[in-house]
Design a protein around this motif. Sequence first.
Motif, short mmCIF file in Angstrom:
data_model
loop_
_atom_site.label_atom_id
_atom_site.label_comp_id
_atom_site.label_asym_id
_atom_site.label_seq_id
_atom_site.Cartn_x
_atom_site.Cartn_y
_atom_site.Cartn_z
N GLN A 12 -40.42 -14.27 -1.54
CA GLN A 12 -41.57 -14.60 -0.69
C GLN A 12 -41.44 -13.95 0.69
O GLN A 12 -41.78 -14.56 1.70
CB GLN A 12 -41.73 -16.11 -0.56
CG GLN A 12 -42.10 -16.80 -1.84
CD GLN A 12 -42.36 -18.28 -1.67
OE1 GLN A 12 -42.00 -18.91 -0.68
NE2 GLN A 12 -43.00 -18.87 -2.67
N CYS A 13 -40.99 -12.72 0.71
CA CYS A 13 -40.92 -11.99 1.97
C CYS A 13 -42.33 -11.51 2.33
O CYS A 13 -43.02 -10.96 1.49
CB CYS A 13 -39.98 -10.78 1.85
SG CYS A 13 -38.28 -11.26 1.52
N THR A 14 -42.74 -11.77 3.57
CA THR A 14 -44.08 -11.37 4.03
C THR A 14 -43.95 -10.60 5.33
O THR A 14 -42.94 -10.70 6.04
CB THR A 14 -44.99 -12.59 4.27
OG1 THR A 14 -44.44 -13.37 5.34
CG2 THR A 14 -45.12 -13.44 3.00
N LEU A 15 -45.01 -9.87 5.65
CA LEU A 15 -45.05 -9.15 6.92
C LEU A 15 -45.00 -10.14 8.08
O LEU A 15 -44.31 -9.91 9.08
CB LEU A 15 -46.31 -8.28 6.99
CG LEU A 15 -46.44 -7.39 8.22
CD1 LEU A 15 -45.27 -6.40 8.31
CD2 LEU A 15 -47.76 -6.64 8.18
N LEU A 16 -45.72 -11.26 7.94
CA LEU A 16 -45.69 -12.29 8.98
C LEU A 16 -44.26 -12.79 9.20
O LEU A 16 -43.79 -12.89 10.33
CB LEU A 16 -46.60 -13.46 8.61
CG LEU A 16 -46.57 -14.65 9.57
CD1 LEU A 16 -47.10 -14.25 10.95
CD2 LEU A 16 -47.36 -15.82 8.99
N TRP A 59 -45.26 5.35 17.71
CA TRP A 59 -44.23 5.51 16.70
C TRP A 59 -44.22 4.29 15.80
O TRP A 59 -44.68 3.21 16.18
CB TRP A 59 -42.86 5.70 17.34
CG TRP A 59 -42.70 6.99 18.07
CD1 TRP A 59 -43.09 8.22 17.66
CD2 TRP A 59 -42.08 7.17 19.35
NE1 TRP A 59 -42.76 9.17 18.59
CE2 TRP A 59 -42.13 8.55 19.65
CE3 TRP A 59 -41.49 6.33 20.26
CZ2 TRP A 59 -41.62 9.09 20.80
CZ3 TRP A 59 -40.97 6.86 21.42
CH2 TRP A 59 -41.04 8.23 21.69
N GLU A 60 -43.63 4.46 14.64
CA GLU A 60 -43.55 3.34 13.70
C GLU A 60 -42.59 2.28 14.24
O GLU A 60 -41.44 2.59 14.58
CB GLU A 60 -43.07 3.84 12.34
CG GLU A 60 -43.01 2.75 11.31
CD GLU A 60 -42.47 3.24 9.97
OE1 GLU A 60 -42.34 2.41 9.07
OE2 GLU A 60 -42.17 4.44 9.84
N LEU A 61 -43.08 1.06 14.30
CA LEU A 61 -42.25 -0.05 14.78
C LEU A 61 -41.61 -0.70 13.56
O LEU A 61 -42.27 -1.30 12.74
CB LEU A 61 -43.10 -1.06 15.54
CG LEU A 61 -42.37 -2.27 16.11
CD1 LEU A 61 -41.29 -1.83 17.09
CD2 LEU A 61 -43.35 -3.21 16.77
N LYS A 62 -40.31 -0.53 13.44
CA LYS A 62 -39.56 -1.10 12.33
C LYS A 62 -38.80 -2.32 12.82
O LYS A 62 -38.04 -2.24 13.77
CB LYS A 62 -38.57 -0.09 11.76
CG LYS A 62 -39.20 1.13 11.17
CD LYS A 62 -38.12 2.10 10.68
CE LYS A 62 -38.73 3.38 10.19
NZ LYS A 62 -37.70 4.36 9.84
N VAL A 63 -39.01 -3.43 12.15
CA VAL A 63 -38.25 -4.64 12.47
C VAL A 63 -37.15 -4.74 11.43
O VAL A 63 -37.36 -5.25 10.34
CB VAL A 63 -39.15 -5.90 12.46
CG1 VAL A 63 -38.34 -7.13 12.78
CG2 VAL A 63 -40.30 -5.73 13.42
N GLU A 64 -36.02 -4.18 11.77
CA GLU A 64 -34.89 -4.17 10.86
C GLU A 64 -33.70 -4.80 11.56
O GLU A 64 -33.05 -4.16 12.38
CB GLU A 64 -34.55 -2.73 10.45
CG GLU A 64 -35.64 -2.03 9.70
CD GLU A 64 -35.35 -0.56 9.48
OE1 GLU A 64 -34.36 -0.04 10.04
OE2 GLU A 64 -36.11 0.06 8.74
#
Length: 183
Positions: free
Chosen positions: A55-59, A112-117
């Motif tokens: 249940q991984c979501t962008l939110l 630029w692409e914002l990556k939340v890692e």
Amino acid sequence: MVLNIPNSLTLLRLFLVPLVTIAIIYREFELTLALFLVAALSDLLDGLFARLLDQCTLLGLYLDPAADKMLTLSCYLSLAFIGLVPAWLAVVVFFKDLFMILGAAIIFFCGWELKVEPSRWGKHTTFLQLITVAAVLLIVVTGWSGSWISWLFYLTGLLTIFSGGHYIFQRLRTLPEQPQLPA
């Protein structure tokens, strides 16, 4: 579905942040410890359920680290305000998160692409920051000797600085080349 179990747990943590902060300021340490432990447990469970239930979501990708930052920042700032955590440690925690938020904003506004890692070091840092808060609260609630706590403060501060620097340098290496700006 956006409001799944993991995201609901993250929202619970967000709603607990003001209650934890108020309980600290009014020195209701037993209540603070109980609320904090529920919040910390929700942090553990939301990631576990997201993976187990797929249940991984962008939110959730954005909400979970925001909830972590709000919880740690509010705890460190309010505990420093009442003198239970050194002010320097609260400043280190605050500015590490501020730099990361500013960096994300700059990346976003530059297109630029914002990556939340989350990095491994960031996860270790959040865990140690939460353990430090729990240790401070346990010492206050139980009356146990806290002679060793200053070492935990230094370790937490060093890991916070290291993980912030590591994240910034890793992120800078992944940014694309910027085209020459017109003169």
